[in-house]
Design a protein around this motif. Structure first.
Motif, PDB file in Angstrom:
ATOM      1  N   UNK A 287       0.768  -1.275  -0.038  1.00  0.00           N
ATOM      2  CA  UNK A 287       0.039  -0.042   0.097  1.00  0.00           C
ATOM      3  C   UNK A 287       1.020   1.110  -0.001  1.00  0.00           C
ATOM      4  N   UNK A 288       2.014   1.233   0.822  1.00  0.00           N
ATOM      5  CA  UNK A 288       2.817   2.502   0.878  1.00  0.00           C
ATOM      6  C   UNK A 288       3.482   2.637  -0.549  1.00  0.00           C
ATOM      7  N   UNK A 289       4.258   1.460  -1.222  1.00  0.00           N
ATOM      8  CA  UNK A 289       4.604   1.584  -2.285  1.00  0.00           C
ATOM      9  C   UNK A 289       3.694   2.258  -3.658  1.00  0.00           C
ATOM     10  N   UNK A 290       2.358   1.903  -3.419  1.00  0.00           N
ATOM     11  CA  UNK A 290       1.379   2.160  -4.550  1.00  0.00           C
ATOM     12  C   UNK A 290       1.082   3.734  -4.078  1.00  0.00           C
ATOM     13  N   UNK A 291       1.143   3.952  -3.004  1.00  0.00           N
ATOM     14  CA  UNK A 291       0.751   5.390  -2.456  1.00  0.00           C
ATOM     15  C   UNK A 291       1.772   6.262  -2.931  1.00  0.00           C
ATOM     16  N   UNK A 292       2.881   5.840  -2.957  1.00  0.00           N
ATOM     17  CA  UNK A 292       4.052   6.846  -3.498  1.00  0.00           C
ATOM     18  C   UNK A 292       3.776   6.877  -4.797  1.00  0.00           C
ATOM     19  N   UNK A 293       3.836   5.701  -5.672  1.00  0.00           N
ATOM     20  CA  UNK A 293       3.802   5.774  -6.965  1.00  0.00           C
ATOM     21  C   UNK A 293       2.714   6.469  -7.829  1.00  0.00           C
ATOM     22  N   UNK A 294       1.538   6.436  -6.962  1.00  0.00           N
ATOM     23  CA  UNK A 294       0.319   7.263  -7.393  1.00  0.00           C
ATOM     24  C   UNK A 294       0.708   8.797  -7.235  1.00  0.00           C
ATOM     25  N   UNK A 295       1.356   9.256  -6.197  1.00  0.00           N
ATOM     26  CA  UNK A 295       1.619  10.517  -5.745  1.00  0.00           C
ATOM     27  C   UNK A 295       2.890  10.935  -6.881  1.00  0.00           C
ATOM     28  N   UNK A 296       3.559  10.467  -7.125  1.00  0.00           N
ATOM     29  CA  UNK A 296       4.895  10.790  -7.710  1.00  0.00           C
ATOM     30  C   UNK A 296       4.946  10.270  -9.308  1.00  0.00           C
ATOM     31  N   UNK A 297       4.188   9.269  -9.593  1.00  0.00           N
ATOM     32  CA  UNK A 297       4.225   8.735 -10.893  1.00  0.00           C
ATOM     33  C   UNK A 297       5.456   7.633 -11.022  1.00  0.00           C
ATOM     34  N   UNK A 298       5.565   7.097 -12.193  1.00  0.00           N
ATOM     35  CA  UNK A 298       6.541   6.190 -12.502  1.00  0.00           C
ATOM     36  C   UNK A 298       7.740   6.926 -13.098  1.00  0.00           C
ATOM     37  N   UNK A 299       8.314   7.593 -12.209  1.00  0.00           N
ATOM     38  CA  UNK A 299       9.687   8.411 -12.653  1.00  0.00           C
ATOM     39  C   UNK A 299      10.809   7.414 -13.070  1.00  0.00           C
ATOM     40  N   UNK A 300      11.601   7.437 -13.818  1.00  0.00           N
ATOM     41  CA  UNK A 300      12.856   7.052 -14.258  1.00  0.00           C
ATOM     42  C   UNK A 300      13.839   7.271 -12.860  1.00  0.00           C
ATOM     43  N   UNK A 301      14.355   6.207 -12.618  1.00  0.00           N
ATOM     44  CA  UNK A 301      15.304   6.669 -11.263  1.00  0.00           C
ATOM     45  C   UNK A 301      14.674   5.894 -10.053  1.00  0.00           C
ATOM     46  N   UNK A 302      15.365   5.770  -9.069  1.00  0.00           N
ATOM     47  CA  UNK A 302      14.944   5.096  -7.805  1.00  0.00           C
ATOM     48  C   UNK A 302      14.291   6.027  -6.678  1.00  0.00           C
ATOM     49  N   UNK A 303      13.529   5.333  -6.062  1.00  0.00           N
ATOM     50  CA  UNK A 303      13.255   6.107  -4.792  1.00  0.00           C
ATOM     51  C   UNK A 303      13.813   5.768  -3.646  1.00  0.00           C
ATOM     52  N   UNK A 304      14.135   6.654  -2.721  1.00  0.00           N
ATOM     53  CA  UNK A 304      14.983   6.191  -1.626  1.00  0.00           C
ATOM     54  C   UNK A 304      14.087   6.603  -0.063  1.00  0.00           C
ATOM     55  N   UNK A 305      14.053   5.704   0.832  1.00  0.00           N
ATOM     56  CA  UNK A 305      13.361   5.609   1.981  1.00  0.00           C
ATOM     57  C   UNK A 305      14.445   5.682   2.981  1.00  0.00           C
ATOM     58  N   UNK A 306      14.528   6.782   3.899  1.00  0.00           N
ATOM     59  CA  UNK A 306      15.320   7.038   4.918  1.00  0.00           C
ATOM     60  C   UNK A 306      14.621   6.794   6.261  1.00  0.00           C
ATOM     61  N   UNK A 307      15.263   5.701   6.836  1.00  0.00           N
ATOM     62  CA  UNK A 307      14.646   5.290   8.270  1.00  0.00           C
ATOM     63  C   UNK A 307      15.792   5.236   9.227  1.00  0.00           C
ATOM     64  N   UNK A 308      15.161   5.191  10.499  1.00  0.00           N
ATOM     65  CA  UNK A 308      16.311   4.871  11.662  1.00  0.00           C
ATOM     66  C   UNK A 308      16.590   3.479  11.702  1.00  0.00           C
TER      67      UNK A 308
END
Length: 547
Positions: free
Chosen positions: A118-139
């Motif tokens: 669901x999280x991945x889908x929500x990000x993709x829906x908001x930002x679209x299928x951009x070329x390049x990687x998405x980064x998640x910064x966590x502790x």
């Protein structure tokens, strides 16, 4: 071999080949995506919020170390940015994160390890299928929760908790399969630049820059400092004194600086070289020591080349060389007449002023041109006996006041291109005298960074008339001459045209101006081009005026 067994092996081989093909497709898709670098970043609440367990009880919530810094840095980075938080986060913390998201125009996402799809889908829906990687910064305490995503085409950056042991040897941006470890949020921009450079090859150059926050924001909001590569292959990252300078400089290809923003004091009592009179912040001193020990480190404009611009006396002496340009044109370009003064009460000051071809009124400026608080504290003097009590820092430069119809031409040299803008300026001497008569012709004290009186009767003159007054070829010749003499890549100078004579007088020279009057769509690509030429060692051709 019987027919059934042959059929079995054929199906088995087909299935295996299909699995291998699918694996190759996934790897190829991930390779291509990562070749385009980091296009989006999601900062988790676990790295942004202060770790205070008592916050929720009293409703006091705050950001953790480095959080404000990274939120500001990503704002104009041209990288999609979002904030994630778990569904059970307290209302106080959610409210703070949402306020920050609104302030910086970031997205908010709900992250839960049990519903990662669901999280991945929500990000993709908001930002679209951009070329390049998405980064998640966590502790680091969420290390295990992100494991299901390691196999996807996301990048994960783990912020280690202070004092938490790790089996990965410390080094900013340390990688293991699927993860990147950092120790401070301040390391993130340079880590992103390094990833983008690896993804796109050696043709991408990283520029580390240093300037005061307000100046940085002015450039950044115009799109001048993207973390993603520019069309000509540059990425920009702010150098940070909170991190080891040596590590940062090893990761960049060049340094762009406004070193005058880091000046603490300038000692003008001795007659030694101006370079030895400037005291910088500890961070700037470290930077300069490193560069002296590593001469292969490219500085867009070397620190030694900046010193003449700090010294109004030195600049006046340099401008004396403009005389050699006054052979091709009917107009004349020059610096103003001037005199250095060490003591306003010296007995023969009036005679020295006359010998320097200076007539009242004069404009009086500190010799130190920038970097200290009173560098812009100036005065216009109308009577000779006003000098003895004049409140302008010494040593000072008494400079010719040029009648110029309240019009100033601001020129910007950016690499091999020149721009200019027309600005309203101070009135002619007769109008200033009328204003001063109301106060018994006492000196007019002012800060040159603030507004001054403008001739209201001269407002109707059109810009077209002003354009016709300026000898563009003469000023272009002067700009190219200054670029060679000063050996600077980006600088500005102010020209006024003297009434009566038509002399073009350069009254000020400065380093790395904002050139804010030049439209962004023209100024910023030119800015990138100038820096790239400096990094690659290309020699700029003679400049020509564009605006």
């Amino acid at each position: 071999m019987n027919a059934k067994l042959t059929q079995f092996y054929a199906k088995a081989n087909f299935a295996e080949n299909r699995r291998e093909t699918q694996c190759v497709c996934v790897c190829e898709r991930e390779r291509k995506r990562r070749m385009c670098g980091v296009k989006g970043i999601v900062l988790d609440a676990s790295v942004l919020l202060a770790a205070d367990k008592n916050d929720d009880e009293n409703g006091s919530v705050s950001l953790g170390p480095g959080a404000d810094y990274i939120l500001r840095q990503l704002r104009y980075s041209k990288i999609l940015t979002g904030i994630s938080y778990e569904p059970d986060l307290s209302a106080y913390k959610v409210r703070l994160l949402q306020e920050k998201a609104r302030l910086y125009s970031y997205n908010c996402f709900v992250f839960q390890s049990t519903t990662i799809d669901n999280f991945v889908s929500e990000v993709s829906l908001a930002w679209g299928d951009h070329s390049g990687s998405y980064m998640h910064v966590v502790s680091s305490y969420m290390d295990e929760e992100i494991s299901p995503l390691i196999s996807s085409d996301w990048l994960f950056t783990v912020l280690r908790s202070p004092g938490k042991p790790s089996d990965v040897e410390y080094s900013p941006g340390t990688e293991n399969p699927g993860k990147i470890f950092i120790n401070k949020l301040e390391e993130l921009p340079l880590t992103i630049c390094s990833l983008n450079k690896k993804a796109m090859g050696k043709e991408v150059k990283t520029v580390g820059y240093l300037m005061k926050p307000s100046r940085e924001e002015d450039f950044a909001k115009r799109g001048a400092f993207p973390l993603n590569p520019t069309p000509n292959g540059l990425t920009f990252v702010a150098l940070n004194y909170e991190l080891p300078i040596s590590w940062q400089l090893k990761e960049v290809d060049g340094v762009l600086h406004k070193s005058t923003d880091d000046i603490i004091a300038v000692e003008m009592s001795s007659s030694s070289d101006f370079e030895n009179k400037v005291a910088y912040t500890e961070g700037m001193e470290q930077l300069q020591r490193y560069i002296r020990c590593h001469p292969d480190c490219c500085v867009i404009d070397p620190f030694s080349n900046i010193y003449p611009v700090l010294d109004r006396l030195k600049i006046q002496q340099i401008l004396g060389g403009l005389e050699n340009l006054n052979t091709k044109s009917c107009s004349k370009i020059r610096g103003p007449h001037f005199l250095k003064v060490l003591d306003f009460r010296e007995p023969k000051l009036e005679d020295r002023i006359a010998d320097a071809k200076l007539s009242l009124p004069n404009i009086v400026k500190p010799q130190v041109a920038c970097g200290v608080a009173d560098a812009h504290s100036m005065a216009i003097v109308f009577k000779a006996d006003s000098y003895k009590d004049l409140n302008v820092p010494l040593p000072a430069i008494v400079q010719e006041y040029v009648d110029h119809s309240s019009t100033m031409f601001k020129f910007y040299v950016v690499g091999k291109k020149i721009f200019f803008a027309i600005k309203k300026s101070t009135p002619n001497a007769d109008i200033l005298i009328k204003l001063a008569e109301e106060k018994e012709l006492k000196p007019l004290l002012f800060d040159s960074l603030k507004s001054l009186p403008v001739d209201k009767d001269n407002q109707q003159k059109s810009q077209h008339d002003d354009n016709n007054r300026i000898d563009q070829q003469l000023v272009t010749d002067a700009a190219n001459w200054l670029r060679r003499v000063l050996d600077l890549t980006i600088f500005g100078f102010d020209v006024v045209i003297q009434e009566g004579t038509g002399d073009h007088v350069i009254v000020d020279v400065n380093y790395l101006p904002s050139f804010k009057e030049v439209p962004d769509e023209v100024a910023i690509p030119t800015f990138w081009e100038a820096i790239k030429e400096k990094l690659t060692g290309k020699k700029s051709t003679e400049a020509a005026i564009l605006l």
